[in-house]
Design a protein around this motif. Structure first.
Motif, mmCIF file in Angstrom:
data_model
loop_
_atom_site.group_PDB
_atom_site.id
_atom_site.type_symbol
_atom_site.label_atom_id
_atom_site.label_comp_id
_atom_site.label_asym_id
_atom_site.label_seq_id
_atom_site.Cartn_x
_atom_site.Cartn_y
_atom_site.Cartn_z
ATOM 1 N N ASP A 1 -29.404 70.378 -15.868
ATOM 2 C CA ASP A 1 -30.101 69.193 -15.374
ATOM 3 C C ASP A 1 -29.216 67.948 -15.332
ATOM 4 O O ASP A 1 -29.448 67.040 -14.543
ATOM 5 C CB ASP A 1 -31.333 68.912 -16.247
ATOM 6 N N GLU A 2 -28.201 67.895 -16.185
ATOM 7 C CA GLU A 2 -27.342 66.715 -16.248
ATOM 8 C C GLU A 2 -26.102 66.964 -15.391
ATOM 9 O O GLU A 2 -25.065 67.409 -15.883
ATOM 10 C CB GLU A 2 -26.960 66.426 -17.696
ATOM 11 N N GLU B 1 -22.596 67.783 -7.430
ATOM 12 C CA GLU B 1 -23.637 68.770 -7.105
ATOM 13 C C GLU B 1 -23.705 69.024 -5.604
ATOM 14 O O GLU B 1 -24.046 70.124 -5.159
ATOM 15 C CB GLU B 1 -24.997 68.274 -7.606
ATOM 16 N N ARG C 1 -34.773 70.403 -4.749
ATOM 17 C CA ARG C 1 -34.279 69.037 -4.579
ATOM 18 C C ARG C 1 -33.039 68.875 -5.458
ATOM 19 O O ARG C 1 -32.921 69.561 -6.477
ATOM 20 C CB ARG C 1 -35.349 68.018 -4.981
ATOM 21 N N LYS D 1 -30.647 67.840 -8.345
ATOM 22 C CA LYS D 1 -30.942 67.462 -9.723
ATOM 23 C C LYS D 1 -30.423 66.059 -10.028
ATOM 24 O O LYS D 1 -31.019 65.335 -10.820
ATOM 25 C CB LYS D 1 -30.327 68.485 -10.684
ATOM 26 N N ASN D 2 -29.309 65.685 -9.442
ATOM 27 C CA ASN D 2 -28.775 64.350 -9.617
ATOM 28 C C ASN D 2 -29.702 63.346 -8.933
ATOM 29 O O ASN D 2 -30.040 63.490 -7.749
ATOM 30 C CB ASN D 2 -27.374 64.265 -9.018
ATOM 31 N N LYS D 3 -30.133 62.317 -9.653
ATOM 32 C CA LYS D 3 -31.167 61.419 -9.141
ATOM 33 C C LYS D 3 -30.705 60.612 -7.930
ATOM 34 O O LYS D 3 -31.479 60.374 -6.999
ATOM 35 C CB LYS D 3 -31.637 60.477 -10.262
ATOM 36 N N LEU D 4 -29.443 60.181 -7.926
ATOM 37 C CA LEU D 4 -28.956 59.435 -6.769
ATOM 38 C C LEU D 4 -28.887 60.336 -5.538
ATOM 39 O O LEU D 4 -29.243 59.924 -4.422
ATOM 40 C CB LEU D 4 -27.571 58.850 -7.069
ATOM 41 N N GLU E 1 -30.734 62.986 -5.077
ATOM 42 C CA GLU E 1 -32.117 63.281 -4.690
ATOM 43 C C GLU E 1 -32.660 62.185 -3.769
ATOM 44 O O GLU E 1 -33.295 62.468 -2.744
ATOM 45 C CB GLU E 1 -32.990 63.383 -5.937
ATOM 46 N N LYS E 2 -32.369 60.951 -4.097
ATOM 47 C CA LYS E 2 -32.816 59.831 -3.258
ATOM 48 C C LYS E 2 -32.171 59.895 -1.883
ATOM 49 O O LYS E 2 -32.835 59.712 -0.854
ATOM 50 C CB LYS E 2 -32.480 58.516 -3.963
ATOM 51 N N ARG F 1 -41.354 61.586 2.547
ATOM 52 C CA ARG F 1 -41.168 62.441 1.369
ATOM 53 C C ARG F 1 -42.503 63.030 0.935
ATOM 54 O O ARG F 1 -42.567 64.206 0.562
ATOM 55 C CB ARG F 1 -40.548 61.630 0.231
#
Length: 475
Positions: A269-270, A275, A412, A414-417, A419-420, A434
């Protein structure tokens, strides 16, 4: 007499370490070759790979066991070589008066300005290698003003012929009559490969690593790697946060074999922005479990060789396949690291794919009377890798008891940036929101589960490509 080809090298530091892209000019018999910092470049050839002969001879295009990719001028001929293992590919397209060839789909798209389409599901393209080494769907659909497809090639040589690149299969079928016959051939070949990647003639030193889990195949490959002098192996540390299918540690096997462990996190997850490379190779599940391996090699090694056990589930199985003289896969695992390995700077060597065209003989050996001492009374039974690993010192109970997964399936980044970025790009590409994408996924999942319960086909019209295809296109 035909003029000889000339390669003009362009070292671009911003490219992934082992990436290359060739622009072929037929009229002038020149190849402009842009490459990353760790590609080996000689007057008549360049390579990111290892093979079973002396490095300085540069004859990777002639040998059977070659892993990586390369370009070779041979007399008046120009050749592009692909790995014997269909976990890596070479891609190409002819555009205007030039032919473009690369070991990276990302680089080919970037150079030509072609784009993948959010409207198209890339399942057929990215699962092409499951069809075997003799015939597979080579075309990849793209969006471009001048062409609609680029092409992927596996397992062989491409010989440039005035705009076309016919492929020849380099490997040969051969008989194996006993475990010793097969095992000795593997060892001899691996020893030759180690001499190749250890050559002082290389401009970039190559480190070497195994990968070890509690599965049969990686345990056996780790034992083989140890026998040729590999000293370190990547393995996961057991992590209670990981789901049950991925919760494991190959540390006992590594220690029993006398290797030095390099611990990876099994929880994925981290992850960082790298990625994107894991998602840019196929629509199959991500092999993000190698996230820490990538960072380790990229930061500490000029280049490296990584030995894995991909395809052992087929060639080392006791089940006789329906095909002969071929390398057909159940999935495309391993292809998922074909882009990210170029960035990290390592050559991928899945050992079970060596001599895998001879699968009928190898499976017959697995089922022979002489292998019975290494057969266990359960469905998960592979005598060949068990014999290799146990003979090298791995305890019977330490591996080959439960099948664990190394591929993660998710919808989707996993990295939040990332993902956005992903949802913003898909929203623009499909002119949707979305929320609508999320709702469609929920409905499709419910429809699939209901159809499975009823034993029927899903009823929902699948008008959108799968989410994993959308991630592939975006990445």
């Amino acid at each position: 007499m035909n003029a000889r080809w000339r390669i003009n090298y362009r070292n671009l530091g911003k490219l992934p370490k082992l990436a290359w892209l060739a622009e072929v000019d037929q009229a002038h018999k020149t190849v402009d070759l842009w490459h990353g910092s760790s590609v080996e470049c000689q007057a008549d050839w360049c390579v990111e790979g290892v093979w079973e002969d002396d490095f300085e001879r540069g004859n990777f295009h002639l040998v059977e066991n070659f892993f990586g990719s390369g370009v070779r001028v041979e007399g008046a001929s120009l050749l592009f070589s692909t790995s014997v293992a269909p976990v890596d590919r070479v891609v190409h397209v002819t555009w205007k008066d030039r032919c473009y060839v690369s070991n990276s789909l990302v680089q080919l798209l970037a150079r030509t300005g072609a784009r993948l389409s959010f409207q198209h599901d890339y399942g057929a393209e990215t699962f092409a290698s499951r069809s075997g080494i003799h015939r597979y769907p080579a075309a990849i659909r793209v969006e471009h003003t001048d062409f609609r497809e680029v092409y992927q090639e596996y397992h062989g040589n491409l010989v440039y012929e005035g705009g076309s690149l016919p492929r020849s299969v380099r490997s040969q079928p051969r008989p194996f009559v006993s475990f010793s016959d097969y095992h000795d051939m593997l060892l001899r070949t691996l020893e030759k490969m180690r001499a190749n990647y250890s050559s002082p003639r290389r401009s970039h030193a190559m480190a070497d690593f195994a990968t070890t889990s509690t599965g049969y195949d990686s345990a056996a490959v780790s034992a083989l790697a140890k026998s040729i002098g590999v000293r370190q192996s990547f393995t996961t540390a057991e992590d209670a946060r990981a789901d049950e299918r991925h919760r494991e540690s190959g540390l006992p096997v590594v220690e029993a074999l006398g290797l030095e462990p390099i611990l990876l996190r099994s929880n994925s997850d981290e992850v960082g922005p790298g990625e994107r490379y894991f998602l840019a190779a196929s629509i199959d599940g991500s092999e993000i479990v190698y996230h820490d391996l990538i960072g380790y090699i990229e930061s500490r090694c000029q280049s490296a060789v990584v030995f894995t056990g991909y395809y052992g589930d087929v060639v080392w199985s006791r089940a006789m396949p329906s095909f002969r003289d071929d390398i057909r896969r159940k999935d495309v695992s391993g292809l998922g690291i074909t882009e990210v390995r170029l960035a990290a700077g390592f050559v991928h060597v899945p050992v079970p794919m060596m001599y895998a065209r001879n699968i009928a003989d190898i499976v017959a050996i697995s089922n022979s009377a002489g292998m019975q001492p290494w057969s266990v009374p359960r469905d998960y039974d592979r005598p060949i890798p068990r014999r290799i690993a146990e003979t090298a010192g791995a305890p019977r109970e330490a591996f080959g008891t439960t099948k664990r997964a190394q591929v993660f399936y998710y919808n989707r980044p996993k990295n939040k940036l990332l993902e956005k970025e992903f949802f913003a790009a898909v929203g623009r590409g499909l002119r949707t929101t979305r929320m609508r994408l999320e709702l469609f996924d929920i409905l499709r999942d419910l429809d699939f589960r209901l159809a499975k319960w009823r034993g029927s086909k899903p009823a929902l019209d699948d008008r959108l490509p799968s989410r994993r295809s959308l991630m592939f296109v975006w990445a």
